[in-house]
Design a protein around this motif. Sequence first.
Motif, mmCIF file in Angstrom:
data_model
loop_
_atom_site.group_PDB
_atom_site.id
_atom_site.type_symbol
_atom_site.label_atom_id
_atom_site.label_comp_id
_atom_site.label_asym_id
_atom_site.label_seq_id
_atom_site.Cartn_x
_atom_site.Cartn_y
_atom_site.Cartn_z
ATOM 1 N N ILE A 1 0.832 -1.064 -0.073
ATOM 2 C CA ILE A 1 -0.030 -0.184 -0.180
ATOM 3 C C ILE A 1 1.010 1.124 0.120
ATOM 4 O O ILE A 1 2.198 1.249 0.144
ATOM 5 N N GLU B 1 -2.985 4.999 2.820
ATOM 6 C CA GLU B 1 -3.900 3.967 2.564
ATOM 7 C C GLU B 1 -3.626 3.184 3.742
ATOM 8 O O GLU B 1 -3.139 3.071 4.574
ATOM 9 N N THR B 2 -4.928 2.146 3.509
ATOM 10 C CA THR B 2 -5.366 1.035 4.538
ATOM 11 C C THR B 2 -5.184 -0.461 4.002
ATOM 12 O O THR B 2 -5.448 -0.317 2.759
ATOM 13 N N THR C 1 -3.944 1.487 8.675
ATOM 14 C CA THR C 1 -3.765 2.546 7.979
ATOM 15 C C THR C 1 -2.095 3.112 8.143
ATOM 16 O O THR C 1 -1.590 3.519 9.295
#
Lengths: 168, 415
Positions: A106, A110-111, A118
């Motif tokens: 990611i 972002e998660t 996150t």
Amino acid sequence: MSLAQKYPNEVNQIMAKYPPEHKRSAVMPLLYLAQREEGYVTKDALKDIAQMLDITETDVASIVGFYSLYHDHKAGKYRMQVCTDLPCALRGADKFLADLCGNLGIQVGETTPDGLVTIEAVTCLAACDKAPMFQTQGPDGIQYHENMTVDKTMELIEALKNAGKEVK
Amino acid sequence: MAHVLLRHRDIPNLNQLDVYQKNGGFEAFQKAVTAMKPNEVTDVVKASGLRGRGGAGFPTGMKWSFIDNKNWPHYVVANADESEPGTFKDREIMESNPFQFLEGLAIASYAVGANAAYIYLRGEFWQVAALLDEKIADMEKAGLLGEKLFGSDYSLNIYTHLGAGAYICGEETALLESIEGKRGQPRIRPPFPPAYGLYGKPTIVNNVETFTNVPPILVNGADWYKSMGTPDSAGVKIFSLSGRVKKPGNYELPFGTTFRELVYNYGGGILDDRPVKAIMPAGASSSLIVVDDKALDTPMDYASVRTLGADLGSASVIVIDDTVSIDWVVNKTIHFFKHESCGKCTPCREGNYWMLHLTERIHSGEGSQNDVSLLLNVAKQMQGKCLCALGEFATMAVVTGIERFPQDFQKAVKA
């Protein structure tokens, strides 16, 4: 359910810290309480706190907007906040963050697909001698994790995953 | 030498109340409340030469003597916002020697007639606040806080208040706004907090480390304290050492210790044994010192560091070696100040916004020499025009970086 109904003891303890004629001072601790479960401050909580303290919803929202540790939108259950300021960066924080994101697949901000973590880049956390480091902000408050490596962080994420399962 | 502030490094379990009391803990507070008038306490602190440890170095006893005795109630506030990049000393004190800090806070409260004291911790110190709440409860149980202390008429309660991630709340009037439940934006000064502070009442705000110095001063006397350090900078200081050194950490040393001793004797020298290029003695707010033998042999006290074109500030010593380009350092510091500017005054809000655009462009290799000149110009335009010190601090690394390390910027920009 209002905060006062949900957490009567904690609300009373908070209110007792400040002179009764200055109850607005309780807005910050009440906001921490409000975002404990969801990880962010809901519109209903804004209204609830405003009523408790005789201030406007806009006043409460201005506090949420000003301070970095209050959030107005949902993120992962844990926010993993990596310090990338100068002293940490001199000890490899930027590379640590990039490698961690690469490992998780990611980008910063972002998660993870399972909604657990996150990744965020934040400013100084006063642990400059123990970089790379980050804090986790989640349902149980804020914890520091210092002298970290990507491997140790992946282990921590596994542990957080399993902790969540036990609760359910 | 035994530690004065980081005493937990000499005495195990000093964060337990019984251990702290067995080692002389709270004798100073009891002595103050039962045998001294408030102004006598202030006089001892004044005579000790103690200066504020948050960065400004203002004489502590003098600040206490400014409290307005015509307006009541009074408050004392501990600034535990510790947010300057490179600073991590107050956290160690609060975690490991919490009672000495709390005792100092209690003594200060007595000295200025405050019956309520607040500890403002940055929100990230969630666990530290929980620990202090426990220690405060221990003190209440032991009769060291509460009503009619030591059989006197003096009463005191201490409360913690968590911030929520805002560097600006280390500025004392922004901090007070924040306790009042508002956005942490600085007030116009004067009036200063000893006249108009928390809830508009006379208030003394000091840094955690400052308070922690007070109990030993009261026990051992002003002359003992002045026997350490230099005439201009009395006593000991915790130096937070970070950056490209082998052993980063907190080192409690007398003022006047040289940079060389700190970096090489205590810090173990530079990673990979590279040469030191620059030092920032006051965290990200600092001017960049060009490091040569003269700089390394300069004593770290308020007056001597000034001869190098920098301030000692909070003594958060960030060490930069020759592998690092200063345009990158400046980009990092401006990224920080852009994020932390509170937005109240235009020069800081807009200045940092545009400085970040310029440092990003320069550091990415897309900049020109004109961008470097413009960056220097924006920084100089900000100086002397901001509402509080934050805007001023933001310009320090920019101006000294460009003026003292021009070759790094020449290399970074397009030919």
